[in-house]
Design an enzyme around this catalytic site. Structure first.
Site, PDB file in Angstrom:
ATOM      1  N   CYS A 121      11.150  33.827  -3.770  1.00 27.59           N
ATOM      2  CA  CYS A 121       9.706  34.096  -3.674  1.00 27.59           C
ATOM      3  C   CYS A 121       8.981  33.499  -4.885  1.00 27.59           C
ATOM      4  O   CYS A 121       7.931  32.852  -4.742  1.00 27.59           O
ATOM      5  CB  CYS A 121       9.477  35.604  -3.575  1.00 27.59           C
ATOM      6  SG  CYS A 121       7.761  36.063  -3.313  1.00 27.59           S
ATOM      7  N   CYS A 122       9.542  33.704  -6.079  1.00 29.58           N
ATOM      8  CA  CYS A 122       8.904  33.135  -7.274  1.00 29.58           C
ATOM      9  C   CYS A 122       8.910  31.608  -7.231  1.00 29.58           C
ATOM     10  O   CYS A 122       7.950  30.972  -7.676  1.00 29.58           O
ATOM     11  CB  CYS A 122       9.614  33.620  -8.542  1.00 29.58           C
ATOM     12  SG  CYS A 122       9.194  35.288  -9.065  1.00 29.58           S
ATOM     13  N   CYS A 203       2.588  39.923 -10.249  1.00 33.73           N
ATOM     14  CA  CYS A 203       2.264  40.198  -8.850  1.00 33.73           C
ATOM     15  C   CYS A 203       2.347  41.701  -8.566  1.00 33.73           C
ATOM     16  O   CYS A 203       3.216  42.400  -9.125  1.00 33.73           O
ATOM     17  CB  CYS A 203       3.241  39.478  -7.936  1.00 33.73           C
ATOM     18  SG  CYS A 203       3.126  37.687  -8.014  1.00 33.73           S
ATOM     19  N   CYS A 206       5.734  43.477  -7.615  1.00 32.83           N
ATOM     20  CA  CYS A 206       6.844  43.390  -8.583  1.00 32.83           C
ATOM     21  C   CYS A 206       6.452  43.893  -9.960  1.00 32.83           C
ATOM     22  O   CYS A 206       7.188  43.672 -10.929  1.00 32.83           O
ATOM     23  CB  CYS A 206       7.332  41.945  -8.679  1.00 32.83           C
ATOM     24  SG  CYS A 206       7.908  41.278  -7.114  1.00 32.83           S
ATOM     25  N   CYS A 229      10.051  34.761 -14.110  1.00 34.19           N
ATOM     26  CA  CYS A 229       9.765  34.317 -12.747  1.00 34.19           C
ATOM     27  C   CYS A 229      10.361  32.943 -12.451  1.00 34.19           C
ATOM     28  O   CYS A 229      10.430  32.517 -11.314  1.00 34.19           O
ATOM     29  CB  CYS A 229       8.262  34.274 -12.513  1.00 34.19           C
ATOM     30  SG  CYS A 229       7.410  33.107 -13.579  1.00 34.19           S
TER      31      CYS A 229
HETATM   32 FE1  SF4 Z   1       7.069  36.973  -5.327  1.00 31.40          FE
HETATM   33 FE2  SF4 Z   1       7.300  39.077  -6.946  1.00 31.40          FE
HETATM   34 FE3  SF4 Z   1       7.766  36.583  -7.850  1.00 31.40          FE
HETATM   35 FE4  SF4 Z   1       5.278  37.378  -7.261  1.00 31.40          FE
HETATM   36  S1  SF4 Z   1       6.616  38.167  -8.904  1.00 31.40           S
HETATM   37  S2  SF4 Z   1       6.175  35.447  -6.710  1.00 31.40           S
HETATM   38  S3  SF4 Z   1       5.669  38.685  -5.437  1.00 31.40           S
HETATM   39  S4  SF4 Z   1       8.966  37.754  -6.328  1.00 31.40           S
END
Ligand code: SF4
Length: 240
Positions: A121-122, A203, A206, A229
């Site tokens: 996701c990051c 985010c 998280c 991240c």
């Molecule tokens: Fe995704 Fe969480 Fe990374 Fe944001 S901090 S990009 S929601 S995994």
């Protein structure tokens, strides 16, 4: 110029770190912004302590490129704060970076990837969009500090990213007290969530409150081994 000369990268980093050791952040920033001008960008989350570095940059050159990564998963309060702080500081060149909509549709159409794979996701929402946005730049500035976590404790003022691009951490040696004093001296507005126990803000899914006495970043991905991240993972500088 000392930043982009023909020296091998590691020697150049050593020279810059020797030169800037013990200097105040403003004294590190001013020559870098003057000599690198539009080749250097400040990457900012507009998070808990971002106002300090944004203010320093605005005091020196309001047209400095500022890259704000909007992962589309941020707190609404961050988006509001980003707008108001940009106006308050008179920053004239803030760019919003967002993940590629097509890739988000394919990989995270429901916005739940963070529940199963935070690294993926990051990468999708932060790392890849930032890498793309940094393409025209030779250097970038971050607001990281050594006191924020054990993984940042040895961070140098000058580093390089995985492409060999210079990475400047002018606040590296500043303490929490230094940051708080700067906020007060310059009457800078705080991110609204800092009053609610969030010393580090990323985010929404998280980011959690950190208990007193814990690292500032303890509320980021709690319960996971993940601490960064991906845009700030340590890299071994290679010669450029
Ligand atoms: Fe995704 Fe969480 Fe990374 Fe944001 S901090 S990009 S929601 S995994």
């Amino acid at each position: 110029m000392p930043y982009l000369n023909d020296m091998p990268l590691e020697a150049r980093l050593a020279m810059l770190n020797r030169r800037d050791a013990g200097r105040q952040p403003q004294d590190i920033l001013k020559p870098a912004l003057a000599l690198l001008a539009q080749k250097i960008a400040l990457v900012s989350s507009f998070g808990a302590e971002s106002a300090v570095l944004l203010h320093m940059v605005a005091q020196t050159a309001t047209k400095t490129p500022v890259l704000f990564i909007d992962t589309m998963m941020l707190f609404r309060a961050t988006l509001t704060y980003q707008k108001s702080l940009t106006k308050h500081l008179g920053l004239e060149n803030v760019t919003h970076i967002s993940p590629d909509p097509g890739r988000v549709f394919l990989q995270d159409n429901e916005g739940l990837l963070h529940q199963s794979n935070t690294d993926a996701c990051c990468t999708l929402r932060k790392v890849e969009p930032l890498q793309q946005a940094l393409t025209p730049f030779s250097a970038w500035i971050t607001g990281r500090k050594r006191h924020q976590s054990t993984t940042r404790a040895d961070m140098a003022i000058w580093e390089a990213d995985e492409t060999g691009r210079l990475k400047l951490n002018p606040l590296a040696h500043w303490s929490k007290d230094d940051i708080n004093a700067y906020f007060e001296t310059h009457n800078l507005p705080r991110h609204p969530l800092t009053d609610n126990g969030y010393p580090s803000i990323g985010c929404a899914p998280c980011t959690f409150r950190a208990r007193p006495g814990m690292d500032d970043r303890a509320g980021r991905w709690p319960g996971q081994s993940k601490t960064e991240c991906g845009i700030h993972l340590p890299v071994k500088p290679r010669n450029a």
